[in-house]
Design a protein around this motif. Structure first.
Motif, mmCIF file in Angstrom:
data_model
loop_
_atom_site.group_PDB
_atom_site.id
_atom_site.type_symbol
_atom_site.label_atom_id
_atom_site.label_comp_id
_atom_site.label_asym_id
_atom_site.label_seq_id
_atom_site.Cartn_x
_atom_site.Cartn_y
_atom_site.Cartn_z
ATOM 1 N N THR A 1 0.840 -1.195 0.000
ATOM 2 C CA THR A 1 0.000 0.000 0.000
ATOM 3 C C THR A 1 0.878 1.248 0.000
ATOM 4 O O THR A 1 1.771 1.390 0.835
ATOM 5 N N LYS A 2 0.599 2.157 -0.928
ATOM 6 C CA LYS A 2 1.398 3.382 -1.068
ATOM 7 C C LYS A 2 0.818 4.512 -0.208
ATOM 8 O O LYS A 2 -0.376 4.510 0.118
ATOM 9 N N PRO A 3 1.654 5.496 0.138
ATOM 10 C CA PRO A 3 1.178 6.609 0.966
ATOM 11 C C PRO A 3 0.018 7.400 0.363
ATOM 12 O O PRO A 3 -0.733 8.043 1.104
ATOM 13 N N ASN A 4 -0.143 7.357 -0.969
ATOM 14 C CA ASN A 4 -1.256 8.085 -1.587
ATOM 15 C C ASN A 4 -2.535 7.257 -1.665
ATOM 16 O O ASN A 4 -3.549 7.708 -2.176
ATOM 17 N N ASP A 5 -2.500 6.021 -1.159
ATOM 18 C CA ASP A 5 -3.683 5.159 -1.139
ATOM 19 C C ASP A 5 -4.582 5.582 0.022
ATOM 20 O O ASP A 5 -4.091 5.846 1.123
ATOM 21 N N PRO A 6 -5.905 5.658 -0.178
ATOM 22 C CA PRO A 6 -6.802 6.033 0.919
ATOM 23 C C PRO A 6 -6.673 5.120 2.146
ATOM 24 O O PRO A 6 -6.879 5.573 3.282
ATOM 25 N N TYR B 1 -3.970 3.946 3.377
ATOM 26 C CA TYR B 1 -2.810 4.397 4.154
ATOM 27 C C TYR B 1 -3.239 5.479 5.143
ATOM 28 O O TYR B 1 -2.938 5.408 6.351
ATOM 29 N N ALA B 2 -3.979 6.479 4.643
ATOM 30 C CA ALA B 2 -4.448 7.562 5.514
ATOM 31 C C ALA B 2 -5.423 7.035 6.559
ATOM 32 O O ALA B 2 -5.401 7.462 7.722
#
Length: 298
Positions: free
Chosen positions: A111-116, A118-119
């Protein structure tokens, strides 16, 4: 030409064996085999029909098996691995014995930092941390990193239980306590023993493994019932439908088993579900501590 030059020339023409080469498996295709692989690997042996007369060579091999075993290096046999396994349990128990009530958060390392997700993992972990829970993850990148980051933002302990893999997985930078394990089953015991809830974010096979490990232990009453919550109803919708419309209808699980899974898209709702379940469990333990100890490994 000096002797040193001759030696240097000779060394360039032959491969210098590295110290780590001796620990590489011939089947690992150039990568070091992990301790889990070595534990679970067993040499292939010839098959014999039950009524087949064994060859003289096979009889001779069996007769000399004990003699060969007596001259074999005990430190690379399975009995020796028992001590390595025991040491991992001891180190893990020692390190985690005094952590606060904690929640395990699982999800994809990809999962990348720009994936929802992640937040959402950061937010969920931060809310749980501020509510008094430590956060335990697999210690790697992706969702694990996000959850550990949220734990630190919530001013509570951030724990990572990393695993030795054929490919490198470095600990993320948001860990207060980082543990390394060679054996998956030891690591999974730490998650189960020291977690009061499992939050499952979108992930792959490893995430599914942790999910169904927890469900199986709760179903078979090996551990006390604790919340298992799936984040992202769209991602998990197909699995939930299959469980209810196939497994349940076939009678392979009960309605109570299917109800063990909860789904939420709201970090605040997840935090409330965990807090409510923990307070209920805490009150039950105070009322009947003996019964609680008998039903839980925690």
């Amino acid at each position: 030409m000096s002797n040193n030059s001759k030696n240097n020339g000779t060394n360039h023409n032959r491969r210098v064996k590295k110290p780590t080469d001796r620990y590489r498996s011939p089947n690992s295709k150039g990568r070091a085999s992990t301790e889990d692989e070595r534990l679970l690997r067993r040499p292939t042996q010839p098959l014999f029909h039950p009524h087949e007369v064994p060859s003289q060579e096979h009889i001779k091999q069996e007769e000399h098996a004990l003699e060969r075993a007596m001259h074999f290096d005990f430190t690379i046999t399975d009995p020796w691995r028992v001590f390595r396994i025991m040491s991992e349990f001891v180190e893990g128990f020692d390190a985690l014995a005094h952590i606060p009530p904690s929640v395990a958060i699982f999800g994809s390392a990809r999962t990348k930092p720009n994936d929802p997700s992640y937040a959402a993992a950061i937010k969920t972990a931060e809310l749980l941390a501020r509510a008094g829970f430590g956060i335990i993850t697999g210690g790697g990148p992706g969702v694990m990193e996000a959850a550990n980051k949220g734990a630190q933002q919530g001013d509570n302990v951030s724990i990572g239980c990393n695993i030795e893999l054929p490919f490198e997985q470095s600990p993320n930078p948001y860990l207060d306590l980082s543990l390394d394990f060679c054996y998956f089953f030891v690591r999974k015991t730490m998650f189960i023993k020291y977690s009061n809830a499992f939050i499952i974010f979108p992930g792959g096979f490893g995430t599914m493994d942790e999910l169904f490990e927890a469900l199986t232990l709760i179903q078979t009453q090996k551990v006390s019932n604790f919340p298992v919550i799936l984040y992202d109803s769209q991602y998990w919708g197909g699995l939930i439908d299959w469980i209810n419309n196939t497994m349940l209808k076939k009678g392979n699980i009960s309605e109570a088993d299917a109800a063990l899974l909860r789904v939420s898209d709201d970090p605040e709702e997840i935090c409330k579900l965990v807090c409510d379940a923990y307070h209920e469990s805490y009150l039950q333990e105070r009322e009947n501590p003996k019964l609680h100890r008998e039903k839980s490994i925690r």
